[in-house]
Design a protein around this motif. Structure first.
Motif, mmCIF file in Angstrom:
data_model
loop_
_atom_site.group_PDB
_atom_site.id
_atom_site.type_symbol
_atom_site.label_atom_id
_atom_site.label_comp_id
_atom_site.label_asym_id
_atom_site.label_seq_id
_atom_site.Cartn_x
_atom_site.Cartn_y
_atom_site.Cartn_z
ATOM 1 N N ILE A 123 -21.506 3.581 -14.342
ATOM 2 C CA ILE A 123 -22.659 4.212 -13.687
ATOM 3 C C ILE A 123 -23.437 3.180 -12.872
ATOM 4 O O ILE A 123 -23.788 3.422 -11.709
ATOM 5 C CB ILE A 123 -23.573 4.887 -14.726
ATOM 6 N N ASP A 124 -23.694 2.029 -13.462
ATOM 7 C CA ASP A 124 -24.479 1.003 -12.776
ATOM 8 C C ASP A 124 -23.797 0.506 -11.507
ATOM 9 O O ASP A 124 -24.473 0.135 -10.545
ATOM 10 C CB ASP A 124 -24.732 -0.180 -13.716
ATOM 11 N N ALA A 125 -22.459 0.496 -11.513
ATOM 12 C CA ALA A 125 -21.721 -0.055 -10.376
ATOM 13 C C ALA A 125 -21.362 0.992 -9.323
ATOM 14 O O ALA A 125 -20.914 0.633 -8.233
ATOM 15 C CB ALA A 125 -20.432 -0.724 -10.881
ATOM 16 N N SER A 126 -21.558 2.261 -9.635
ATOM 17 C CA SER A 126 -21.013 3.317 -8.772
ATOM 18 C C SER A 126 -22.024 3.878 -7.779
ATOM 19 O O SER A 126 -23.095 4.354 -8.173
ATOM 20 C CB SER A 126 -20.475 4.466 -9.622
ATOM 21 N N PRO A 127 -21.658 3.915 -6.483
ATOM 22 C CA PRO A 127 -22.480 4.613 -5.495
ATOM 23 C C PRO A 127 -22.163 6.102 -5.411
ATOM 24 O O PRO A 127 -22.869 6.849 -4.749
ATOM 25 C CB PRO A 127 -22.100 3.910 -4.187
ATOM 26 N N VAL A 128 -21.083 6.538 -6.070
ATOM 27 C CA VAL A 128 -20.690 7.952 -6.034
ATOM 28 C C VAL A 128 -21.028 8.604 -7.376
ATOM 29 O O VAL A 128 -21.172 7.918 -8.395
ATOM 30 C CB VAL A 128 -19.179 8.116 -5.730
ATOM 31 N N PRO A 129 -21.161 9.940 -7.399
ATOM 32 C CA PRO A 129 -21.460 10.625 -8.664
ATOM 33 C C PRO A 129 -20.405 10.352 -9.734
ATOM 34 O O PRO A 129 -19.211 10.305 -9.432
ATOM 35 C CB PRO A 129 -21.478 12.101 -8.259
ATOM 36 N N ILE A 130 -20.874 10.193 -10.957
ATOM 37 C CA ILE A 130 -19.983 9.954 -12.103
ATOM 38 C C ILE A 130 -19.997 11.179 -13.012
ATOM 39 O O ILE A 130 -21.053 11.697 -13.365
ATOM 40 C CB ILE A 130 -20.426 8.721 -12.903
ATOM 41 N N GLY A 131 -18.792 11.632 -13.384
ATOM 42 C CA GLY A 131 -18.651 12.749 -14.303
ATOM 43 C C GLY A 131 -18.039 12.297 -15.618
ATOM 44 O O GLY A 131 -17.374 11.258 -15.687
ATOM 45 N N THR A 132 -18.273 13.084 -16.669
ATOM 46 C CA THR A 132 -17.685 12.791 -17.978
ATOM 47 C C THR A 132 -17.276 14.097 -18.654
ATOM 48 O O THR A 132 -17.643 15.191 -18.210
ATOM 49 C CB THR A 132 -18.680 12.066 -18.919
ATOM 50 N N VAL A 133 -16.538 13.954 -19.748
ATOM 51 C CA VAL A 133 -16.217 15.064 -20.635
ATOM 52 C C VAL A 133 -16.799 14.690 -21.995
ATOM 53 O O VAL A 133 -16.155 13.977 -22.780
ATOM 54 C CB VAL A 133 -14.700 15.307 -20.724
ATOM 55 N N PRO A 134 -18.032 15.099 -22.301
ATOM 56 C CA PRO A 134 -18.741 14.601 -23.493
ATOM 57 C C PRO A 134 -18.011 14.806 -24.805
ATOM 58 O O PRO A 134 -18.223 14.045 -25.757
ATOM 59 C CB PRO A 134 -20.059 15.388 -23.461
ATOM 60 N N ILE A 135 -17.153 15.837 -24.900
ATOM 61 C CA ILE A 135 -16.492 16.090 -26.182
ATOM 62 C C ILE A 135 -15.601 14.920 -26.591
ATOM 63 O O ILE A 135 -15.342 14.713 -27.787
ATOM 64 C CB ILE A 135 -15.686 17.411 -26.160
ATOM 65 N N TYR A 136 -15.145 14.099 -25.622
ATOM 66 C CA TYR A 136 -14.331 12.941 -25.990
ATOM 67 C C TYR A 136 -15.128 11.975 -26.866
ATOM 68 O O TYR A 136 -14.610 11.426 -27.838
ATOM 69 C CB TYR A 136 -13.840 12.202 -24.741
ATOM 70 N N GLN A 137 -16.392 11.754 -26.523
ATOM 71 C CA GLN A 137 -17.218 10.871 -27.348
ATOM 72 C C GLN A 137 -17.581 11.536 -28.667
ATOM 73 O O GLN A 137 -17.642 10.860 -29.706
ATOM 74 C CB GLN A 137 -18.483 10.465 -26.599
ATOM 75 N N MET A 138 -17.812 12.841 -28.642
ATOM 76 C CA MET A 138 -18.131 13.553 -29.880
ATOM 77 C C MET A 138 -17.021 13.368 -30.906
ATOM 78 O O MET A 138 -17.275 13.108 -32.091
ATOM 79 C CB MET A 138 -18.336 15.043 -29.594
ATOM 80 N N VAL A 139 -15.792 13.496 -30.453
ATOM 81 C CA VAL A 139 -14.645 13.379 -31.362
ATOM 82 C C VAL A 139 -14.519 11.961 -31.898
ATOM 83 O O VAL A 139 -14.094 11.757 -33.053
ATOM 84 C CB VAL A 139 -13.357 13.824 -30.645
ATOM 85 N N GLN A 140 -14.915 10.968 -31.099
ATOM 86 C CA GLN A 140 -14.843 9.573 -31.548
ATOM 87 C C GLN A 140 -15.819 9.288 -32.678
ATOM 88 O O GLN A 140 -15.641 8.332 -33.438
ATOM 89 C CB GLN A 140 -15.131 8.631 -30.376
#
Length: 451
Positions: A123-140
């Protein structure tokens, strides 16, 4: 560039809220300039929901961009680690290459270790929008999918929103009543998020918690202006499963959820299928546009054949061109490693270039404003043997220059009126340039007549 860095997080409405109120934001003006449109036209489309500007108020390095049918077709590049490998530097290199070669958005699909650190660095390095799939972190954060709770769902979504994630894939359309429709499929549920939630539903005999608590998810997204990307958890994973009852049952639910997003002043786009025969793509896009009231359609591929592992950046780019021509707004790239392994930096590059070609070809066919100018300029440079200008106008200048120089490396060859394919005697354009007056060439009309 930071457009909203000084605003109070708790008091900032979303882009769609401003648009509905008749206010043209700085982000809307910027997008209008990029797209060669009037700012009021962009505001109107954002208010209508046909255009989104994913712009989390905490993404300080973001340069705004728009996604939607009235705008130029955009592409997304997926990066992220896996349980097998975890390296922030490698993911940042993938991000750099994706942005360099033209990715309009990037999704961090990390499923391995150090998820929060990797996401924040991206996020800090990106000038373009960043997307995620939050369920991946939930499962972790749990031992097994049955341990997933509504509290954890909301906690992870809010954590990522605070970090600055611009859009999130939320698989709220996978419902209990849809699961019997999976029977008979060859590949079952190929969406990771979709399969995890289906397993939770079957284990608890309860409805999808993301659907049940969707209003609370909307509350979080509204506070940070996070765009919801409605995940297609029941998308087909092979041609045989395309356009089936499960896929379209979920799509009906996504239409309902789209309207709930708009009512809550949350921006939304809808994700689309990954494997579709070429002759069914236009129908799929038209169906999504009707059911989801023209909300931007975000498609993975689609892949038009299943027989080319190692070349699925090609099989999918064919489908992506057709999808964009039919009305899709954002094309999620596929790399050569699809179905085979975690993409490396070179795979990212190949995927982005394939999809830049697909998006550009569709925009040319759709006659979007100013798009074909680049083609015409390159054609003039080609006819004038202006090699450097050709390279400059190419989607991948480095590759174009390298391929030319492999056989004609001397600097003098940059001015040659031929390439190594035809040589100096057989270049048709060189011969054409030597013809001074086309109209002076006599034409035997009788010889042209067909008996």
């Amino acid at each position: 560039m930071s457009f909203r860095a000084s605003l109070n997080v708790d008091k900032v409405p979303t882009q769609i809220h401003f648009a509905k109120a008749g206010i043209v934001t700085e982000e809307m003006r910027y997008v209008a300039e990029l797209e060669r449109l009037e700012p009021e036209a962009v505001r109107s489309e954002v208010a209508r929901g046909r255009v989104i500007i994913p712009a989390n108020i905490n993404h300080r390095s973001l340069v705004p961009m728009g996604i939607g049918k009235p705008l130029k077709t955009k592409i997304n590049a997926n990066i992220g680690n896996s349980a097998i490998t975890s390296n922030i530097d490698k993911e940042l290199e993938k991000l750099r290459l994706a942005v360099k070669f033209g990715a309009d958005t990037v999704m961090d699909l990390s499923t391995g270790g150090h998820l929060n650190e990797i996401r924040q660095a991206i996020i800090d390095a990106s000038p373009v929008p960043i997307g995620t799939v939050p369920i991946y972190q939930m499962v972790q954060q749990i031992k097994k999918i049955e341990d997933l709770t509504p509290d954890l769902i909301l906690e992870v979504i809010e954590y990522q929103a605070k970090q600055g994630v611009d859009y999130m894939t939320i698989h709220a359309g996978v419902l209990m009543r849809h699961l019997p429709f999976i029977k008979g499929r060859i590949t079952g549920i190929v969406s990771r998020g979709g399969s995890l939630l289906a397993a939770w539903i079957l284990a608890h005999k309860k409805e999808n918690p993301m659907y049940v608590h969707f209003d609370e998810i909307l509350d979080i997204c509204r506070r940070y202006d996070v765009t919801i990307s409605l995940g297609d958890g029941l998308r087909p994973g092979c041609l045989a499963d395309a356009s089936d009852r499960a896929q379209f049952a979920e799509l009906d639910t996504l239409g309902e959820l789209t309207r709930r997003c708009w009512e809550a002043d949350v921006q939304v786009m809808v994700e689309g299928p990954g494997h579709i025969p070429l002759d069914e793509i236009a129908m799929n896009v038209a169906r999504q546009q009707e059911i989801c009231s023209e909300a931007p359609f975000y498609v993975l591929g689609p892949l038009v054949t299943d027989v080319a592992p190692g070349y699925d950046h090609i099989t999918s780019a064919i489908g992506a061109t057709m999808a964009a021509w039919a009305g899709a707004s954002l094309l999620c790239y596929v790399t050569p490693k699809e179905h085979l392994g975690l993409p490396n930096a070179e795979d990212v590059r190949n995927g982005v270039i394939a999809y830049k070609i697909a998006a550009h070809a569709a925009d040319v066919a759709l006659k979007k404003k100013g798009v074909r100018q680049r083609d015409d300029l390159l054609s003039h440079a080609r006819f004038n043997f202006d090699w450097e200008r050709q390279f400059e106008l190419s989607l991948d200048p480095e590759t174009a220059r390298r391929m030319h120089d492999e056989t004609l490396p001397h600097p003098a060859h940059k001015n040659a009126e031929f390439c190594s394919m035809c040589g100096p005697k057989f270049c048709s354009m060189h011969i054409s340039k030597q013809i001074a007056d086309w109209e002076a060439v006599p034409v035997n009309v009788e010889a042209l007549e067909v008996s």
